[in-house]
Design a protein around this motif. Structure first.
Motif, PDB file in Angstrom:
ATOM      1  N   GLU A 171      42.914  38.052  42.190  1.00 26.53           N
ATOM      2  CA  GLU A 171      42.036  37.208  41.379  1.00 26.53           C
ATOM      3  C   GLU A 171      41.891  35.857  42.048  1.00 26.53           C
ATOM      4  OE1 GLU A 171      42.211  37.170  36.780  1.00 26.53           O
ATOM      5  OE2 GLU A 171      44.102  38.021  37.451  1.00 26.53           O
ATOM      6  N   THR A 172      40.958  35.033  41.583  1.00 26.60           N
ATOM      7  CA  THR A 172      40.889  33.704  42.145  1.00 26.60           C
ATOM      8  C   THR A 172      41.973  32.847  41.489  1.00 26.60           C
ATOM      9  OG1 THR A 172      39.555  31.766  42.608  1.00 26.60           O
ATOM     10  CG2 THR A 172      39.134  32.873  40.518  1.00 26.60           C
ATOM     11  N   ARG A 173      42.533  31.957  42.287  1.00 21.55           N
ATOM     12  CA  ARG A 173      43.576  31.079  41.742  1.00 21.55           C
ATOM     13  C   ARG A 173      42.961  29.811  41.180  1.00 21.55           C
ATOM     14  NH1 ARG A 173      48.623  31.766  45.833  1.00 21.55           N
ATOM     15  NH2 ARG A 173      48.711  34.035  45.672  1.00 21.55           N
ATOM     16  N   ASP A 174      41.684  29.572  41.484  1.00 16.57           N
ATOM     17  CA  ASP A 174      41.040  28.353  40.954  1.00 16.57           C
ATOM     18  C   ASP A 174      39.588  28.665  40.598  1.00 16.57           C
ATOM     19  OD1 ASP A 174      39.994  28.189  43.724  1.00 16.57           O
ATOM     20  OD2 ASP A 174      41.993  27.396  44.197  1.00 16.57           O
ATOM     21  N   ASP A 234      44.523  37.703  46.500  1.00 13.19           N
ATOM     22  CA  ASP A 234      43.974  36.601  45.699  1.00 13.19           C
ATOM     23  C   ASP A 234      42.967  35.777  46.508  1.00 13.19           C
ATOM     24  OD1 ASP A 234      45.351  37.274  43.465  1.00 13.19           O
ATOM     25  OD2 ASP A 234      46.967  35.825  43.736  1.00 13.19           O
ATOM     26  N   SER A 236      40.813  31.779  46.659  1.00 11.40           N
ATOM     27  CA  SER A 236      40.818  30.385  46.227  1.00 11.40           C
ATOM     28  C   SER A 236      39.556  29.753  46.795  1.00 11.40           C
ATOM     29  CB  SER A 236      42.054  29.679  46.777  1.00 11.40           C
ATOM     30  OG  SER A 236      41.833  28.288  46.766  1.00 11.40           O
TER      31      SER A 236
END
Ligand code: KG4
Ligand code: ZN
Length: 362
Positions: A171-174, A234, A236
């Motif tokens: 998933e994206t962290r931000d 992941d 970002s």
């Protein structure tokens, strides 16, 4: 008692209102897995209204949904030539999204489920995006399937098994990928939503490269490919956005170089998405790769991912929805509802329906 007796098909009215599109669709599907038909597909977009503000204003979005949702539903039923009595269920987006926008759709679905005595099917918006690839796909989907969903709010990599079970692997962290487009467009004062605008400028620059009037490599626009070599799946994108900001601050002539900026910025997003997707496809031995979500409307992303899969993983299938089903729509919500029903998931009592702005995907 809800009327479910003697039905030959599912005829589902689907409602989507999680962000800035009020949408309704009617889907007909056999009782057991098989071909489904989209009987109608209506979308009332608020983009023109939110453009003025450079992004979605939640209060305005909710007010617009309240005004447009019933006319959109009526139009969907009329176009499908379906009377409320013929419906077997009503499907609605439960979340994630803007809570006030979600509530407008959910309250309408609730009132109609009560008034028309229909079961209610809650759908996760991201599941909707995932199932946008299941609207009579151009080739059979083989499992395990690897799915990349890239939208304005989410960037998710997941693996789906034949039973429909999913496992999120990254998933994206931000920021989400769509957010990276939208924020960049805002920084460069290009308008909203950023994805289509940036991709148009990027295409202009790609044209110049092809004609030999621009160089493919830029001497100074070296945008990062965040987390490209991290051992996980992941993403970002906030560092990329910051890098753009620094470049704009340093470069006095950036306004004369917008297509070039857009080209390199978009390429950084696309390369990152593709690298992680291919790595995951290999690791999880995916037999089909599915791309979905608003950013999947992007021509370059579609093309480059298709090319890379064909080149490096022959035999692995690749699917992306028709463009109208990439961005938010109600058909995908109806199709997800049909699959949930085929998978044996029970309907929800209308009294229990609760919108959930940060609903997780399970
Ligand atoms: O799935 P979607 O319609 O709504 C959400 O669930 O968020 O996705 C909207 C996002 C926006 O960030 C928009 O800029 C992006 O999808 N988008 C695109 C394109 N069309 C829409 N991004 C890149 N290229 C496009 N052609
Ligand atoms: Zn969406």
């Amino acid at each position: 008692m809800t009327r479910m007796n003697k039905q030959k098909n599912h005829i589902i009215l689907a409602i989507e209102s999680s962000c800035d599109e009020s949408a309704a669709a009617v889907i007909k599907a056999p009782l057991r897995p098989g071909r489904l038909s989209v009987l109608s597909d209506i979308i009332s977009s608020q983009i023109e209204i939110h453009k003025k503000y450079g992004g979605v204003v939640p209060e305005i979005a909710a007010r617009e949904h309240v005004l447009s949702i019933l006319p959109v539903i009526n139009e969907a039923l009329e176009k499908a030539k379906i009377k409320p009595a013929q419906l077997t269920a009503i499907a609605v987006t439960k979340g994630p999204g803007l809570i006030t926008s979600l509530a407008a759709g959910a309250e309408t679905a609730r009132a109609l489920a009560f008034a028309w005595d229909k079961p209610l099917i809650e759908v996760n918006h991201i599941a909707g995006h995932i199932y946008s690839n299941f609207i009579n796909p151009a080739e059979p989907i083989k499992f395990p399937a690897l799915i990349l969903t890239v939208s304005g709010g989410h960037t998710i990599l997941l693996v789906m098994s034949a039973s429909g079970k999913i496992k999120i692997i990254g998933e994206t962290r931000d920021d989400a990928a769509g957010e990276a487009y939208d924020k960049a467009a805002k920084m460069m004062e290009l308008g909203y939503p950023g994805g289509p605008i940036i991709s148009r400028f990027a295409a202009q620059y790609a044209d110049r490269i092809n004609k030999g009037t621009a160089a493919e490599k830029s001497a100074d626009l070296d945008f990062p490919r965040p987390m490209l070599n991290s051992p996980d799946f992941d993403f970002s994108f906030s560092g990329l956005k910051t890098s753009l900001l620094y470049h704009l601050q340093k470069d006095k002539s950036w306004r004369q170089r917008i297509p070039e900026y857009c080209y390199h910025y978009q390429q950084a997003i696309i390369e990152t998405l593709i690298a992680k997707t291919l790595k995951a496809a290999k690791k999880f031995r995916a037999r089909t790769v599915l791309l979905s979500g608003g950013v999947s409307a992007n021509t370059e992303l579609r093309q480059q991912l298709a090319d890379k899969i064909a080149l490096t993983m022959p035999g692995v299938g690749f699917l992306v929805p028709e463009r109208r089903y990439s961005t938010d729509n109600a058909v995908m919500i109806g199709v997800a509802a049909v699959h949930q029903t085929w998978q044996g998931k029970k309907a929800t009592d209308f009294r229990r329906l609760r919108s959930d702005a940060s609903l997780q995907l399970k």
